[in-house]
Design an enzyme around this catalytic site. Structure first.
Site, PDB file in Angstrom:
ATOM      1  N   HIS A  45      -9.831 -23.119  31.421  1.00 22.25           N
ATOM      2  CA  HIS A  45     -10.645 -24.152  30.779  1.00 22.25           C
ATOM      3  C   HIS A  45     -10.287 -24.249  29.295  1.00 22.25           C
ATOM      4  O   HIS A  45     -10.118 -25.350  28.749  1.00 22.25           O
ATOM      5  CB  HIS A  45     -12.141 -23.832  30.922  1.00 22.25           C
TER       6      HIS A  45
ATOM      7  N   HIS B  22     -16.045 -15.927  31.290  1.00 24.74           N
ATOM      8  CA  HIS B  22     -14.890 -15.334  30.616  1.00 24.74           C
ATOM      9  C   HIS B  22     -15.345 -14.425  29.481  1.00 24.74           C
ATOM     10  O   HIS B  22     -16.422 -14.625  28.908  1.00 24.74           O
ATOM     11  CB  HIS B  22     -13.964 -16.415  30.043  1.00 24.74           C
TER      12      HIS B  22
END
Length: 393
Positions: free
Chosen positions: A160, A207
């Site tokens: 992302h 993350h």
């Protein structure tokens, strides 16, 4: 340095960021076995060890990862919650399947070509790196994870963050010599866009800080290394008649030989979708040039021009062209997907109702590749033709 990297990879750092933004685990939540990383979850589920292991061809890479446990949470700051949920969407498929076609149909095919090719390159490298490094996502608890679908994937690097950085700064670099606008404004917008997406990966618990920083740095390096070839990329649609063959064979080979994982995750399927869409778009540009379907053959040449003001007419026209294009793309996607699956099921003698069969290498890669290559060709060739037929300039 090693101590710094360990601290950046610490799940507690992500958890503290979530708490400061008003995201807390539900009071009754405690340590759960399912909070372990995907590999551990797969290994602990009864019966998994009896399922077929990865063999590269002819079967699942392993059994599907078990349903991940999603920790319940309490939101105490809805501003950050909605801000980062929206920011996370800017790095997901829903954004790319709307923004990239809209750019091609309503803004500038020159920009969409560059954006799509760099996006495909960055995403492929990021996806492959995940399954080679096999670094787990932040552990839960202490981290609250808001996205269920991606839990089965590995974390390093954040694709992302890579995609958002690639889109923002490729757009900035590609427009600064083509359109007249304040460069500082464009730079600020690129930084804000990529930063919001990066922070959303921490807020959603998907993350660590190191995952995000690695994604940004890898993308910056790729942009620097590939920038001298961007002019060459702009001329790809004027290549030889053999060019489409290379565009199909090379991405399909990369998808079919994708790194094998210990359990099934959507990474390979997503990578195939991305590479196939890029291949289809590139072939579409080649078709437009080879058959002289484009109205402006010199569209790729940098020309300084003013950004036209946004009027009601332009807004309605843009939305109409977008709606027409999306409907055609969805029809093509559904038709080609159903047809390709039927052919593959018949070829490999698979029961149609067996949804797990879609995850087999010899079925998943071909059907997704054919489907999204068709979507890419449709978006760049047939949708503009339909726009002209309907009198939409």
């Amino acid at each position: 340095m090693a101590e710094l990297l360990r601290s950046l990879q610490d799940s507690q750092l992500v958890a503290r960021f979530q708490r400061r933004c008003g995201l807390f685990p539900a009071p009754d939540e405690g340590p759960r076995e399912n909070g372990a990383d995907p590999t551990e979850r797969a290994a602990r589920v009864p019966g998994v060890e009896h399922l077929p292991a990865a063999n590269g061809k002819g079967g699942l890479r392993r059994a599907a990862a078990p349903e991940a446990y999603v920790q319940k949470y309490v939101v105490k700051n809805y501003f950050y919650y909605y801000l980062f949920q929206f920011s996370a969407a800017l790095g997901q498929e829903v954004f790319y399947i709307t923004f990239l076609p809209f750019t091609h149909w309503n803004i500038d095919p020159y920009l969409s070509r560059r954006l799509i090719i760099i996006w495909v390159l960055v995403m492929y490298i990021g996806q492959v790196a995940k399954d080679i490094l096999k670094w787990p996502r932040p552990s839960s608890p202490p981290v609250v994870k808001l996205e269920k679908r991606l839990i089965a994937e590995y974390g390093m690097p954040s694709t992302h963050a890579m995609a958002a950085t690639a889109i923002a700064f490729t757009l900035l670099i590609s427009t600064m010599d083509r359109y007249q606008y304040p460069f500082v404004l464009g730079l600020v917008m690129a930084v804000v866009f990529s930063t919001l997406v990066c922070l959303s990966r921490l807020y959603t618990g998907m993350h660590t800080v190191l995952d995000v920083l690695a994604g940004v740095l890898i993308t910056a390096l790729l942009i620097v290394l590939t920038y001298p070839a961007w002019t060459f990329i702009d001329c790809l649609d004027s290549a030889s008649p053999l060019f489409p063959v290379c565009v199909i064979v090379v991405p399909f080979f990369l998808c079919y030989n994708y790194p094998v994982s210990d359990y099934y995750s959507p990474t390979r399927a997503d990578t195939t979708t991305i590479l196939a869409a890029g291949a289809g778009v590139t072939i579409g540009f080649w078709i437009n040039h080879f058959f002289q379907l484009v109205s402006k053959p010199a569209e790729s040449l940098p020309v300084i021009q003013n950004i036209p003001p946004l009027t009601t007419y332009m807004l309605v026209l843009g939305l109409t062209k977008f709606a027409v294009g999306i409907v055609l793309i969805l029809l093509v996607r559904q038709l080609v997907q159903n047809l390709s699956l039927q052919v593959l099921y018949s070829w490999f003698k698979v029961v149609t109702r067996n949804k797990e069969a879609r995850r087999r290498l010899e079925i998943e890669v071909p059907y997704k590749f054919v489907t999204y290559t068709s979507v890419g060709i449709c978006a760049t060739t047939f949708v503009p033709m339909l726009h002209r037929f309907l009198g939409l300039p």
